[in-house]
Design a protein around this motif. Structure first.
Motif, PDB file in Angstrom:
ATOM      1  N   TYR A  23      45.198  42.509  35.285  1.00 16.13           N
ATOM      2  CA  TYR A  23      45.553  43.114  36.671  1.00 16.13           C
ATOM      3  C   TYR A  23      44.674  42.622  37.797  1.00 16.13           C
ATOM      4  N   SER A  24      43.463  43.425  37.664  1.00 12.54           N
ATOM      5  CA  SER A  24      42.757  43.187  38.032  1.00 12.54           C
ATOM      6  C   SER A  24      41.684  41.713  38.245  1.00 12.54           C
ATOM      7  N   VAL A  25      41.644  41.148  37.111  1.00  9.00           N
ATOM      8  CA  VAL A  25      41.399  39.541  37.577  1.00  9.00           C
ATOM      9  C   VAL A  25      42.200  38.593  38.071  1.00  9.00           C
ATOM     10  N   VAL A  26      43.607  39.356  37.857  1.00  9.07           N
ATOM     11  CA  VAL A  26      44.930  38.038  38.113  1.00  9.07           C
ATOM     12  C   VAL A  26      44.573  38.447  40.274  1.00  9.07           C
ATOM     13  N   ALA A  27      45.268  40.274  40.340  1.00 14.38           N
ATOM     14  CA  ALA A  27      44.762  40.808  41.565  1.00 14.38           C
ATOM     15  C   ALA A  27      43.912  39.349  42.458  1.00 14.38           C
ATOM     16  N   ALA A  28      42.782  39.123  41.830  1.00 12.20           N
ATOM     17  CA  ALA A  28      41.656  38.445  42.491  1.00 12.20           C
ATOM     18  C   ALA A  28      42.012  37.283  42.687  1.00 12.20           C
ATOM     19  N   TYR A  29      41.974  36.272  41.864  1.00 11.37           N
ATOM     20  CA  TYR A  29      43.020  35.031  42.708  1.00 11.37           C
ATOM     21  C   TYR A  29      44.153  34.638  43.041  1.00 11.37           C
ATOM     22  N   ALA A  30      44.738  35.642  43.443  1.00  7.63           N
ATOM     23  CA  ALA A  30      45.414  35.653  44.277  1.00  7.63           C
ATOM     24  C   ALA A  30      45.256  35.492  45.343  1.00  7.63           C
ATOM     25  N   VAL A  31      44.153  36.493  45.272  1.00  9.38           N
ATOM     26  CA  VAL A  31      44.169  37.592  46.940  1.00  9.38           C
ATOM     27  C   VAL A  31      42.578  35.928  47.593  1.00  9.38           C
ATOM     28  N   MET A  32      41.725  35.667  46.291  1.00 10.21           N
ATOM     29  CA  MET A  32      41.121  34.616  46.642  1.00 10.21           C
ATOM     30  C   MET A  32      42.069  33.041  47.233  1.00 10.21           C
ATOM     31  N   GLY A  33      42.955  33.621  46.507  1.00  4.42           N
ATOM     32  CA  GLY A  33      43.526  32.061  46.806  1.00  4.42           C
ATOM     33  C   GLY A  33      44.576  32.283  48.397  1.00  4.42           C
ATOM     34  N   THR A  34      45.009  33.028  48.663  1.00  4.61           N
ATOM     35  CA  THR A  34      45.455  33.135  49.917  1.00  4.61           C
ATOM     36  C   THR A  34      44.718  32.830  51.248  1.00  4.61           C
ATOM     37  N   ALA A  35      43.407  33.619  50.761  1.00  2.00           N
ATOM     38  CA  ALA A  35      42.040  33.595  51.673  1.00  2.00           C
ATOM     39  C   ALA A  35      41.814  32.208  52.099  1.00  2.00           C
ATOM     40  N   MET A  36      42.267  31.244  50.939  1.00  2.56           N
ATOM     41  CA  MET A  36      41.477  29.487  51.225  1.00  2.56           C
ATOM     42  C   MET A  36      42.789  29.347  52.100  1.00  2.56           C
TER      43      MET A  36
ATOM     44  N   LEU B  70      44.597  30.121  53.911  1.00  2.17           N
ATOM     45  CA  LEU B  70      44.847  30.319  55.261  1.00  2.17           C
ATOM     46  C   LEU B  70      43.417  30.303  56.270  1.00  2.17           C
ATOM     47  N   GLY B  71      42.356  30.080  55.369  1.00  2.58           N
ATOM     48  CA  GLY B  71      41.173  29.660  55.793  1.00  2.58           C
ATOM     49  C   GLY B  71      41.407  28.805  57.389  1.00  2.58           C
ATOM     50  N   PRO B  72      41.510  27.216  57.094  1.00  2.00           N
ATOM     51  CA  PRO B  72      42.165  26.699  58.452  1.00  2.00           C
ATOM     52  C   PRO B  72      43.007  26.459  58.910  1.00  2.00           C
ATOM     53  N   VAL B  73      43.921  27.958  59.653  1.00  2.00           N
ATOM     54  CA  VAL B  73      44.987  27.984  59.993  1.00  2.00           C
ATOM     55  C   VAL B  73      44.766  27.805  61.976  1.00  2.00           C
ATOM     56  N   THR B  74      43.374  28.629  61.816  1.00  2.00           N
ATOM     57  CA  THR B  74      43.119  28.919  63.267  1.00  2.00           C
ATOM     58  C   THR B  74      41.570  28.885  63.191  1.00  2.00           C
ATOM     59  N   GLU B  75      41.338  28.103  64.159  1.00  2.00           N
ATOM     60  CA  GLU B  75      39.789  28.079  64.747  1.00  2.00           C
ATOM     61  C   GLU B  75      39.063  28.490  65.656  1.00  2.00           C
ATOM     62  N   MET B  76      39.979  30.281  65.777  1.00  2.00           N
ATOM     63  CA  MET B  76      39.705  31.481  66.010  1.00  2.00           C
ATOM     64  C   MET B  76      38.217  32.202  65.814  1.00  2.00           C
ATOM     65  N   PHE B  77      37.203  32.474  65.675  1.00  2.00           N
ATOM     66  CA  PHE B  77      35.793  32.760  65.037  1.00  2.00           C
ATOM     67  C   PHE B  77      36.225  34.578  64.615  1.00  2.00           C
TER      68      PHE B  77
ATOM     69  N   VAL C 228      40.802  17.098  55.947  1.00  2.00           N
ATOM     70  CA  VAL C 228      39.716  18.654  55.685  1.00  2.00           C
ATOM     71  C   VAL C 228      40.482  19.487  55.538  1.00  2.00           C
ATOM     72  N   ARG C 229      41.616  20.271  57.188  1.00  2.00           N
ATOM     73  CA  ARG C 229      42.154  21.285  56.852  1.00  2.00           C
ATOM     74  C   ARG C 229      42.979  21.388  55.368  1.00  2.00           C
ATOM     75  N   GLY C 230      43.769  20.313  55.959  1.00  2.00           N
ATOM     76  CA  GLY C 230      44.640  20.026  54.104  1.00  2.00           C
ATOM     77  C   GLY C 230      44.371  20.277  53.159  1.00  2.00           C
ATOM     78  N   SER C 231      42.966  19.944  53.039  1.00  2.00           N
ATOM     79  CA  SER C 231      42.227  20.344  51.716  1.00  2.00           C
ATOM     80  C   SER C 231      41.796  21.570  51.264  1.00  2.00           C
ATOM     81  N   MET C 232      41.656  22.307  51.988  1.00  2.00           N
ATOM     82  CA  MET C 232      41.007  23.966  52.588  1.00  2.00           C
ATOM     83  C   MET C 232      41.978  24.272  51.585  1.00  2.00           C
ATOM     84  N   ALA C 233      43.533  24.088  52.926  1.00  2.00           N
ATOM     85  CA  ALA C 233      44.743  24.877  52.078  1.00  2.00           C
ATOM     86  C   ALA C 233      45.448  24.540  50.971  1.00  2.00           C
ATOM     87  N   ALA C 234      45.203  23.108  50.667  1.00  2.00           N
ATOM     88  CA  ALA C 234      45.550  23.007  48.663  1.00  2.00           C
ATOM     89  C   ALA C 234      45.117  23.238  47.677  1.00  2.00           C
TER      90      ALA C 234
END
Length: 450
Positions: free
Chosen positions: A70-83, A85-92, A192-198
């Motif tokens: 479940y550590s591995v499962v949580a890892a890919y869920a968390v990384m996927g969420t960050a990936m 949400l990454g292009p949602v805003t341009e704020m640094f 480019v941003r759509g690619s990041m979200a997908a």
């Protein structure tokens, strides 16, 4: 439904490659569209590795205490969420937050995935060995010597299988990078941003698949195994975590080979971080300055695809070499020398990227650096896993990851400052020197053991 652990471990390598391929549209968005400065690019990397530095050991201890699956499962869920949400805003500031979240996800699977695979294979092998021993119990030639010899042979075969799977995992990571690059290039030509979200959504889907299919028969929580009088849940978990952390630290300090690998990984990771963040800027300065974001996605997608393809035969050769080697001192010495060679080759590639005034030679140096660095990373993980005790394997492997984070913070950010205040070629040349220096610890251990 449960699947074979070796196949699932290789699937995790492919998902890792997908997460790495997310860096293509992210890098193009940061460099071409947002025009981030070298210092801000280095700051994003520093935020990532500082997170890894802080969370690497705690997440490894949690995996050793409760559940590696479940550590591995949580890892890919968390990384996927960050990936996603990454292009949602341009704020640094938001970009920094997504890097922190990605780093937490990475540490959740760093060490835990390899430890899970090793334990599941050992569990399967132990059951097979016991079944074979029962068949020989009534044989007049069976005895303790035969059983001990069979156990030694089985242990050696298991170590070879694990080493080979670690490298095959890296091969599948390269394949995952190639598949992800194709997807990122196709979708990035549209957005480019759509690619990041997908790509983030795909990583989340992979987490759901692993939650259903991963077995965990070879792992038992130390807290369940300890028995005895019941303790308060918080106190018991905290004491167990401290005990495992101390045990892992003791093993790293007392094993010269593991200590050398850890020091080498720390120095090389700092050089790698600087190249990872600044190499695209160097290539842009040499000949890509007029590219649009779509053209940059196509160019870097093709370049990374070729480099991943070049890494596969190197990984295949390394896997066969590790599977043929014996788990003895001479084999460890040869592996240390091989690691030093790969780090030296990476240094040559980094210097070509930094110092060549010609775009073609700089691009070739970047490719040499990438292939040699990926191979060295896989060999480092195999060597660390081999020296780790089963009970603290995830913790020890996480120690190596934490040492890499230390190097990335101390060296990577410093070279980012050099790139901002002095020049980009000087910073990249210094990174090449650090690659060469990182070979020294493993060379010294190899000579002493020789």
């Amino acid at each position: 439904m449960r699947h074979r652990p070796d196949r699932l471990f290789l699937l995790m390598g492919g998902v890792q490659g997908l997460a790495f391929a997310w860096g293509l549209p992210a890098m193009v968005w940061w460099v071409v569209d947002l025009r981030l400065s070298p210092f801000r690019l280095a700051a994003l990397g520093t935020a990532l590795v500082l997170t890894i530095l802080v969370t690497e050991t705690p997440t490894g201890v949690v995996a050793d205490l409760y559940s590696r699956k479940y550590s591995v499962v949580a890892a890919y869920a968390v990384m996927g969420t960050a990936m996603a949400l990454g292009p949602v805003t341009e704020m640094f500031g938001a970009l920094v937050i997504w890097q922190v979240l990605w780093g937490i996800g990475w540490t959740l699977q760093s060490g835990a995935a390899t430890a899970w695979m090793t334990d599941e294979l050992a569990h399967h092998a132990s059951h097979s060995h016991r079944s074979a021993a029962l068949m020989l119990v009534e044989s007049p030639t069976s005895g303790e010597d035969t059983e001990d010899e069979d156990s030694d042979i089985a242990r050696t075969d298991h170590n070879r299988q694990v080493d080979g799977l670690i490298v095959r995992h890296a091969i599948f990571r390269s394949v995952g990078v190639m598949v992800g690059l194709v997807a990122a290039t196709v979708t990035g030509a549209w957005s480019v941003r759509g690619s990041m979200a997908a790509m983030g959504m795909l990583a989340i889907a992979a987490a759901g698949y692993l939650a259903v299919t991963m077995p965990e028969a070879g792992f038992e929580s130390p807290r369940r195994r300890a028995g005895g009088a019941p303790r308060p849940a918080r106190t018991g978990a905290w004491n167990d975590a401290i005990t495992l952390w101390k045990r892992g630290a003791w093993l790293v300090r007392r094993d010269p080979s593991l200590l050398a690998v850890t020091l080498s990984a720390a120095i090389a990771a700092g050089a790698w971080e600087a190249n990872d963040r600044l190499s695209a800027l160097r290539l842009f300065d040499l000949g890509l300055i007029d590219l649009s974001s779509r053209e940059a996605v196509l160019f870097f997608g093709a370049a990374w695809f070729v480099m991943s393809a070049l890494a596969i035969p190197m990984m295949t050769w390394l896997r066969r070499r590790l599977e043929r080697s014996d788990a003895d001192e001479q084999s460890g010495q040869r592996d240390a020398c091989l690691l030093a060679r790969f780090l030296t080759i990476a240094a040559v590639g980094a210097l070509a990227l930094a110092l060549s005034p010609w775009f073609a030679i700089a691009l070739a140096g970047w490719a040499v650096l990438d292939v040699a660095g990926e191979t060295a990373y896989s060999l480092t993980e195999a060597m660390a896993n081999r020296h780790a005790e089963p009970a603290v394997r995830a913790t020890v492997v996480s120690f190596v990851g934490q040492s890499q984070a230390v190097g990335e913070v101390a060296i990577g950010l410093g070279l980012g400052v050099v790139a901002q205040l002095v020049s980009l070629p000087v910073a990249l040349a210094a990174a090449g020197v650090f690659f060469a220096v990182s070979a020294a610890p493993v060379v010294l251990v190899a000579r002493r053991s020789g």
